[in-house]
Scaffold this active site. Structure first.
Site, PDB file in Angstrom:
ATOM      1  N   GLU A  12       8.971 -10.517  12.838  1.00 41.14           N
ATOM      2  CA  GLU A  12       9.796 -10.870  11.687  1.00 41.14           C
ATOM      3  C   GLU A  12      10.339  -9.612  11.025  1.00 41.14           C
ATOM      4  OE1 GLU A  12       7.703 -15.102  10.530  1.00 41.14           O
ATOM      5  OE2 GLU A  12       6.900 -13.322   9.583  1.00 41.14           O
ATOM      6  N   CYS A  41      -6.864  -5.087   8.092  1.00 31.28           N
ATOM      7  CA  CYS A  41      -6.874  -5.224   6.628  1.00 31.28           C
ATOM      8  C   CYS A  41      -7.161  -6.682   6.276  1.00 31.28           C
ATOM      9  CB  CYS A  41      -5.530  -4.795   6.045  1.00 31.28           C
ATOM     10  SG  CYS A  41      -5.055  -3.129   6.535  1.00 31.28           S
ATOM     11  N   CYS A  90      -4.326  -9.052   4.682  1.00 29.22           N
ATOM     12  CA  CYS A  90      -2.982  -9.105   5.278  1.00 29.22           C
ATOM     13  C   CYS A  90      -2.896 -10.167   6.372  1.00 29.22           C
ATOM     14  CB  CYS A  90      -2.630  -7.735   5.860  1.00 29.22           C
ATOM     15  SG  CYS A  90      -1.010  -7.682   6.635  1.00 29.22           S
ATOM     16  N   CYS A 111       5.273  -8.884   1.108  1.00 32.09           N
ATOM     17  CA  CYS A 111       4.295  -7.957   1.713  1.00 32.09           C
ATOM     18  C   CYS A 111       3.058  -8.704   2.168  1.00 32.09           C
ATOM     19  CB  CYS A 111       3.804  -6.933   0.699  1.00 32.09           C
ATOM     20  SG  CYS A 111       4.978  -5.704   0.245  1.00 32.09           S
TER      21      CYS A 111
HETATM   22  N1  SAH Z   1       0.629  -0.940   8.664  1.00 26.85           N
HETATM   23  C1  SAH Z   1       1.527  -0.284   7.752  1.00 26.85           C
HETATM   24  C2  SAH Z   1       2.838  -1.054   7.607  1.00 26.85           C
HETATM   25  C3  SAH Z   1       2.702  -2.402   6.915  1.00 26.85           C
HETATM   26  S1  SAH Z   1       3.329  -2.244   5.306  1.00 26.85           S
HETATM   27  C4  SAH Z   1       0.847  -0.092   6.420  1.00 26.85           C
HETATM   28  O1  SAH Z   1      -0.243  -0.596   6.247  1.00 26.85           O
HETATM   29  O2  SAH Z   1       1.365   0.633   5.583  1.00 26.85           O
HETATM   30  C5  SAH Z   1       2.836  -3.688   4.522  1.00 26.85           C
HETATM   31  C6  SAH Z   1       2.346  -3.370   3.119  1.00 26.85           C
HETATM   32  O3  SAH Z   1       1.953  -4.589   2.466  1.00 26.85           O
HETATM   33  C7  SAH Z   1       1.125  -2.480   3.138  1.00 26.85           C
HETATM   34  O4  SAH Z   1       1.162  -1.612   2.050  1.00 26.85           O
HETATM   35  C8  SAH Z   1      -0.003  -3.486   2.972  1.00 26.85           C
HETATM   36  O5  SAH Z   1      -1.180  -2.897   2.511  1.00 26.85           O
HETATM   37  C9  SAH Z   1       0.615  -4.464   2.011  1.00 26.85           C
HETATM   38  N2  SAH Z   1       0.007  -5.796   2.047  1.00 26.85           N
HETATM   39  C10 SAH Z   1      -0.630  -6.378   3.077  1.00 26.85           C
HETATM   40  N3  SAH Z   1      -1.035  -7.623   2.734  1.00 26.85           N
HETATM   41  C11 SAH Z   1      -0.625  -7.821   1.469  1.00 26.85           C
HETATM   42  C12 SAH Z   1      -0.709  -8.926   0.577  1.00 26.85           C
HETATM   43  N4  SAH Z   1      -1.301 -10.055   0.934  1.00 26.85           N
HETATM   44  N5  SAH Z   1      -0.151  -8.781  -0.655  1.00 26.85           N
HETATM   45  C13 SAH Z   1       0.472  -7.646  -1.013  1.00 26.85           C
HETATM   46  N6  SAH Z   1       0.581  -6.578  -0.206  1.00 26.85           N
HETATM   47  C14 SAH Z   1       0.045  -6.658   1.026  1.00 26.85           C
END
Ligand code: SAH
Length: 347
Positions: free
Chosen positions: A94, A118, A121, A339
């Site tokens: 996506e 994570c 996520c 995100c």
């Molecule tokens: N793997 C890389 C690229 C992904 S960026 C990284 O971790 O930076 C996606 C961003 O959204 C990251 O900062 C991650 O920590 C954040 N993220 C993941 N799940 C989320 C959620 N449920 N709510 C808000 N932010 C989230």
């Protein structure tokens, strides 16, 4: 037996020039085809109208263009667009277009799924299926640029590698894609408008610094206390904060570029003064910006966005320490485009 057709976008311009010469044609034909493939983003050899029919047929017989296909486009009530992108082997990723009054940002994926774990996520639940090729990353950007022109009357202005996957675990392909995006022979975008976001892979951050890259770096930190970070981002046990910090110091010494930290504040996890103090201690070695991201729930309520009082505490203490703070509100939540929500649900 007929040889398998080769992916023509894996070829450099010089390789295409050599190929045409080996066919008894002019090397210059390689330049023309290269321009069609990248600058004009041709989907088929048929599109290459300044190439003779016979040559187009020869290309068709020998090569494929593995162009992505936007299978489904969803539009949020706030103008955000999410593309479900079909790859040549049937897998899906996506990408998201995020409009603001002054800019249009493309949020692109670098892997199908993600190998990191994570716990907050949605993409982490998909596991990593494969890395994206440079052309598959490039195509996502082109698709969003087209949508930006169509729906917002302006070209794409910024790119963030904040979609599915960990860009630094697909480093070579991400760099090749950025080369094409920034090259005048591709989209000609300034690298200053590109941000690569990482969960923090120290070795690769150092490598990027050594290679003198010109794009910006964002780090998904979420906690500057090892115990806490490992409990929400288990790979932190392998890449502990000490190593991350050392790599970031190296990055800053080489690039002199401000570092952005992405940070969600969760209730009962990282919402105390001790957490803020650790964050300040972690990032004060260089000019920093902390992006406080609103949490987008993906589960049964295990994680809860912290109170606005906790966010205010973060903001005031960080600002008192001369650290820039921005609060990033979620965009595209109604279409699962925010995100951490990218999980191929529309498949
Ligand atoms: N793997 C890389 C690229 C992904 S960026 C990284 O971790 O930076 C996606 C961003 O959204 C990251 O900062 C991650 O920590 C954040 N993220 C993941 N799940 C989320 C959620 N449920 N709510 C808000 N932010 C989230």
């Amino acid at each position: 037996m007929k040889a398998e057709k080769r992916d023509i976008r894996a070829f450099t311009k010089q390789q295409l020039r050599d190929f045409f010469e080996s066919q008894g044609d002019k090397a210059f034909r390689g330049n023309q085809v290269y321009e069609w493939l990248w600058q004009k983003s041709a989907h088929s050899f048929e599109d290459m109208t300044n190439i003779s029919k016979a040559t187009r047929q020869m290309l068709e017989d020998n090569f494929v263009i593995n162009h992505i296909k936007v299978d489904q486009m969803q539009r949020s009530s706030d103008g955000t667009i999410k593309n479900a992108v079909r790859l040549h082997d049937g897998l899906t990723v996506e990408s998201v277009l995020i409009p603001t009054p002054t800019r249009t940002t493309a949020c692109v994926s670098s892997q199908v799924g993600c190998s990191l774990d994570c716990r907050f996520c949605a993409t982490a639940r998909l596991k990593r299926m494969r890395n994206l090729n440079p052309d598959e990353i490039y195509d996502q950007v082109v698709a969003i640029d087209n949508e930006s022109r169509l729906y917002h009357d302006r070209p794409l202005s910024n790119i963030v590698f904040m979609g599915m996957g960990e860009p630094l675990m697909n480093y070579n392909n991400v760099l090749k894609a950025i080369d094409k995006i920034t090259s005048p022979e591709g989209l000609g975008m300034s690298p200053k408008r590109i941000t690569v976001s990482t969960s923090g892979v120290p070795k690769m951050i150092k490598k990027m610094a050594d290679e003198n890259v010109k794009f910006k770096l964002a780090v998904s930190l979420h906690s500057a206390i090892d115990e806490v970070r490992t409990s929400i981002m288990p790979f932190n046990a392998t890449f502990p904060l000490k190593d991350l910090r050392e790599a970031l110091e190296y990055w800053y010494a080489k690039t002199k570029n401000r570092i952005t930290y992405e940070y969600v504040v969760w209730e009962g996890i990282n919402d105390t003064k001790k957490d803020v103090d650790a964050l300040i201690k972690f990032c004060k070695f260089a000019p920093s910006k902390v992006n406080l991201i609103e949490y987008n729930p993906i589960d049964d309520g295990e994680f809860q966005q912290a109170s606005s009082k906790a966010i205010d505490m973060y903001t005031s203490i960080l600002e008192a320490n001369n650290i820039t703070v921005t609060i990033r509100r979620s965009r595209g939540k109604d279409i699962d485009a925010a995100c951490g929500q990218l999980a191929n649900k529309t498949q």
